[in-house]
Design a protein around this motif. Structure first.
Motif, PDB file in Angstrom:
ATOM      1  N   ASP A 138      26.580  30.062  86.681  1.00  0.00           N
ATOM      2  CA  ASP A 138      26.227  31.468  86.392  1.00  0.00           C
ATOM      3  C   ASP A 138      24.986  31.848  87.175  1.00  0.00           C
ATOM      4  O   ASP A 138      24.172  30.997  87.556  1.00  0.00           O
ATOM      5  CB  ASP A 138      25.953  31.677  84.904  1.00  0.00           C
ATOM      6  CG  ASP A 138      27.206  31.632  84.049  1.00  0.00           C
ATOM      7  OD1 ASP A 138      28.327  31.566  84.613  1.00  0.00           O
ATOM      8  OD2 ASP A 138      27.067  31.650  82.803  1.00  0.00           O
ATOM      9  N   LYS A 139      24.812  33.136  87.392  1.00  0.00           N
ATOM     10  CA  LYS A 139      23.621  33.661  88.067  1.00  0.00           C
ATOM     11  C   LYS A 139      22.456  33.672  87.076  1.00  0.00           C
ATOM     12  O   LYS A 139      22.612  34.052  85.917  1.00  0.00           O
ATOM     13  CB  LYS A 139      23.920  35.089  88.567  1.00  0.00           C
ATOM     14  CG  LYS A 139      22.797  35.751  89.295  1.00  0.00           C
ATOM     15  CD  LYS A 139      22.924  35.523  90.782  1.00  0.00           C
ATOM     16  CE  LYS A 139      21.880  36.332  91.527  1.00  0.00           C
ATOM     17  NZ  LYS A 139      20.944  35.502  92.202  1.00  0.00           N
ATOM     18  N   ASP A 141      19.454  34.979  85.118  1.00  0.00           N
ATOM     19  CA  ASP A 141      19.028  36.306  84.660  1.00  0.00           C
ATOM     20  C   ASP A 141      17.694  36.144  83.928  1.00  0.00           C
ATOM     21  O   ASP A 141      17.659  35.616  82.810  1.00  0.00           O
ATOM     22  CB  ASP A 141      20.071  36.904  83.723  1.00  0.00           C
ATOM     23  CG  ASP A 141      19.683  38.283  83.199  1.00  0.00           C
ATOM     24  OD1 ASP A 141      18.605  38.807  83.558  1.00  0.00           O
ATOM     25  OD2 ASP A 141      20.470  38.844  82.407  1.00  0.00           O
ATOM     26  N   LYS A 143      16.012  38.047  82.265  1.00  0.00           N
ATOM     27  CA  LYS A 143      15.944  38.739  80.971  1.00  0.00           C
ATOM     28  C   LYS A 143      16.505  37.876  79.840  1.00  0.00           C
ATOM     29  O   LYS A 143      16.174  38.090  78.685  1.00  0.00           O
ATOM     30  CB  LYS A 143      16.716  40.058  81.028  1.00  0.00           C
ATOM     31  CG  LYS A 143      16.095  41.065  81.962  1.00  0.00           C
ATOM     32  CD  LYS A 143      16.933  42.313  82.033  1.00  0.00           C
ATOM     33  CE  LYS A 143      16.359  43.279  83.064  1.00  0.00           C
ATOM     34  NZ  LYS A 143      17.235  44.411  83.298  1.00  0.00           N
ATOM     35  N   GLN A 144      17.372  36.910  80.194  1.00  0.00           N
ATOM     36  CA  GLN A 144      17.994  36.075  79.165  1.00  0.00           C
ATOM     37  C   GLN A 144      17.738  34.583  79.356  1.00  0.00           C
ATOM     38  O   GLN A 144      17.980  33.811  78.440  1.00  0.00           O
ATOM     39  CB  GLN A 144      19.512  36.297  79.152  1.00  0.00           C
ATOM     40  CG  GLN A 144      19.906  37.676  78.709  1.00  0.00           C
ATOM     41  CD  GLN A 144      21.417  37.787  78.520  1.00  0.00           C
ATOM     42  OE1 GLN A 144      22.173  36.925  78.945  1.00  0.00           O
ATOM     43  NE2 GLN A 144      21.837  38.848  77.877  1.00  0.00           N
TER      44      GLN A 144
END
Length: 188
Positions: A138-139, A141, A143-144
């Protein structure tokens, strides 16, 4: 002592009133009435403006109180939720480390741990807590996810998740804990 009708003082007052009324022309009377009406209109407009501002202030206070009440309901338990997350992590680690042989020997115990973990997830869901479960590839992020380390891993792109150390959690739309991940820095 009653004053007689021929009192010179009363005659002077009456005469002054008559002269004052006679001095007023027809144009003077409406101007003073119009001035009074205009003054009353200005006063009315000022009161209406104050009323509208007070009404808007009351509405804003109501909305603010509603928003604060909703936030308290939704996020008031965030400290407790944060404190319970390590319990989830430990149960998850315990279930993941069980071998097939251990599963045969202590099936009831392991099943109890799995049931406890599922019930904890159900309680989380009931109270608006969702798991952030990133996968390898997954990329990243910000923010998460929280990057715990970077490593150049061939066959990956920069900013791709290469390892998940711990799942993250959200409470409605706020992060309780970001997912802890390793990120690729490979540029080849």
């Amino acid at each position: 002592m009653a004053q007689s009708k021929e009192d010179p003082f009363l005659d002077d007052v009456e005469q002054a009133e008559e002269e004052e009324q006679a001095a007023m022309t027809e144009e003077d009377a409406p101007e003073s009435v119009e001035d009074q009406i205009e003054s009353l209109r200005a006063e009315r407009d000022a009161f209406q403006d104050k009323f509208m501002r007070a009404l808007a202030d009351a509405e804003n206070a109501r909305k603010r109180a509603q928003r604060e009440r909703t936030e308290a309901e939704n996020y008031g338990g965030s400290k407790l939720a944060r404190d319970v997350l390590p319990v989830y992590d430990n149960l998850k680690r315990a279930v993941e480390t069980v071998t097939d042989e251990q599963r045969k020997e202590a099936a009831a115990l392991i099943e109890g741990v799995e049931l406890t973990m599922r019930e904890l997830v159900n309680v989380f869901s009931k109270h608006g807590i969702q798991v952030i479960d990133p996968q390898v590839g997954d990329k990243f992020d910000p923010k998460q996810h929280e990057a715990m380390f970077e490593a150049p891993v061939p066959g990956t792109k920069v900013g791709e998740i290469i390892q998940v150390s711990a799942q993250g959690f959200m409470l409605y739309d706020r992060i309780l804990r970001p997912a802890q991940v390793g990120v690729s820095s490979f540029t080849g």
